[in-house]
Design a protein around this motif. Structure first.
Motif, PDB file in Angstrom:
ATOM      1  N   GLY A 199       0.789  -1.231   0.000  1.00  0.00           N
ATOM      2  CA  GLY A 199       0.000   0.000   0.000  1.00  0.00           C
ATOM      3  C   GLY A 199       0.816   1.274   0.000  1.00  0.00           C
ATOM      4  N   LEU A 200       2.150   1.159  -0.064  1.00  0.00           N
ATOM      5  CA  LEU A 200       2.977   2.358   0.014  1.00  0.00           C
ATOM      6  C   LEU A 200       2.783   3.305  -1.174  1.00  0.00           C
ATOM      7  CD1 LEU A 200       6.294   1.001   1.551  1.00  0.00           C
ATOM      8  CD2 LEU A 200       4.739   2.703   2.539  1.00  0.00           C
ATOM      9  N   GLY A 201       2.613   2.767  -2.369  1.00  0.00           N
ATOM     10  CA  GLY A 201       2.411   3.635  -3.538  1.00  0.00           C
ATOM     11  C   GLY A 201       1.191   4.521  -3.371  1.00  0.00           C
ATOM     12  N   GLU A 202       0.107   3.932  -2.920  1.00  0.00           N
ATOM     13  CA  GLU A 202      -1.119   4.692  -2.688  1.00  0.00           C
ATOM     14  C   GLU A 202      -0.935   5.710  -1.555  1.00  0.00           C
ATOM     15  OE1 GLU A 202      -5.642   3.750  -1.208  1.00  0.00           O
ATOM     16  OE2 GLU A 202      -4.646   2.259  -2.470  1.00  0.00           O
ATOM     17  N   ALA A 203      -0.208   5.316  -0.509  1.00  0.00           N
ATOM     18  CA  ALA A 203       0.037   6.228   0.611  1.00  0.00           C
ATOM     19  C   ALA A 203       0.867   7.421   0.153  1.00  0.00           C
ATOM     20  CB  ALA A 203       0.733   5.492   1.749  1.00  0.00           C
ATOM     21  N   TRP A 204       1.902   7.159  -0.660  1.00  0.00           N
ATOM     22  CA  TRP A 204       2.719   8.260  -1.178  1.00  0.00           C
ATOM     23  C   TRP A 204       1.882   9.194  -2.047  1.00  0.00           C
ATOM     24  CZ3 TRP A 204       6.830  10.360   0.525  1.00  0.00           C
ATOM     25  CH2 TRP A 204       7.815   9.608   1.174  1.00  0.00           C
ATOM     26  N   GLN A 205       1.058   8.635  -2.917  1.00  0.00           N
ATOM     27  CA  GLN A 205       0.221   9.469  -3.779  1.00  0.00           C
ATOM     28  C   GLN A 205      -0.710  10.333  -2.936  1.00  0.00           C
ATOM     29  OE1 GLN A 205       0.581   9.701  -7.269  1.00  0.00           O
ATOM     30  NE2 GLN A 205      -0.479  11.576  -6.680  1.00  0.00           N
ATOM     31  N   GLY A 206      -1.264   9.759  -1.866  1.00  0.00           N
ATOM     32  CA  GLY A 206      -2.121  10.533  -0.975  1.00  0.00           C
ATOM     33  C   GLY A 206      -1.382  11.680  -0.314  1.00  0.00           C
ATOM     34  N   LEU A 207      -0.133  11.454   0.094  1.00  0.00           N
ATOM     35  CA  LEU A 207       0.653  12.519   0.727  1.00  0.00           C
ATOM     36  C   LEU A 207       1.005  13.611  -0.276  1.00  0.00           C
ATOM     37  CD1 LEU A 207       2.003  13.595   3.282  1.00  0.00           C
ATOM     38  CD2 LEU A 207       4.031  12.219   2.676  1.00  0.00           C
TER      39      LEU A 207
END
Length: 171
Positions: free
Chosen positions: A121-129
């Protein structure tokens, strides 16, 4: 808000902008690594780091991290390592051929948030940030980094993993 040393207390469930102090680090650098080779690179790099830190009597002062000097594309350039308690003098080539050397995590304003869950889920978390930073009037910068607050390992439950994300911002 100023954060003079990195703190690993409660997770940040919502993004916030902090000012972080520079941290001296011991790292292994990787260049041009494709996604399929990242896990092997991390495993080998952290093994090399552990050996050099022990030999040089250096102690980590925080969890493991990875720093990205450019946006990932087909390949990734990165540093993996630990913040350390005193300087690492020189470059240390390990039996595996990797070089451990001193570097730093930069000081400055960062947008930060905690990702709770598996690394998938890190890619999605980075995009959210990144999206949050843009919505709140902050320009994102480089390098950005991840701190693995939950120690990775085969016995770790992916659902309970915590990774803190740090994105330099201005504006």
């Amino acid at each position: 808000m100023t954060e003079h040393s990195r703190h690993w207390g409660e997770p940040r469930l919502e993004p916030v902008v902090l000012h972080v102090a520079e941290a001296r680090t011991a790292v292994v650098r990787g260049a041009g690594i494709d996604a399929g080779g990242l896990r092997g690179f991390f495993d080998t790099a952290f093994g090399a780091l552990g050996a050099v830190l022990a030999r040089e009597q250096l102690s980590p002062v925080g969890p493991a991290f990875s720093l990205y000097p450019r946006m990932p594309a087909a390949t990734v350039d990165l540093e993996v390592g630990f913040a350390i308690d005193h300087p690492l003098v020189g470059r240390h080539t390990t039996e595996s051929g990797l070089v451990v050397e001193q570097s730093r995590l930069p000081a400055g304003a960062v947008a930060t948030v905690s990702h709770l869950g598996s690394y998938d889920g890190l890619g999605e978390a980075w995009q959210g940030l990144v999206d949050w930073a843009a919505r709140t009037g902050h320009a994102a910068g480089l390098p950005f980094w991840e701190v693995y607050v939950t120690e990775p390992g085969p016995e770790a439950d992916p659902d309970t993993m915590r990774t803190d994300l740090y994105l330099p911002v201005s504006g």
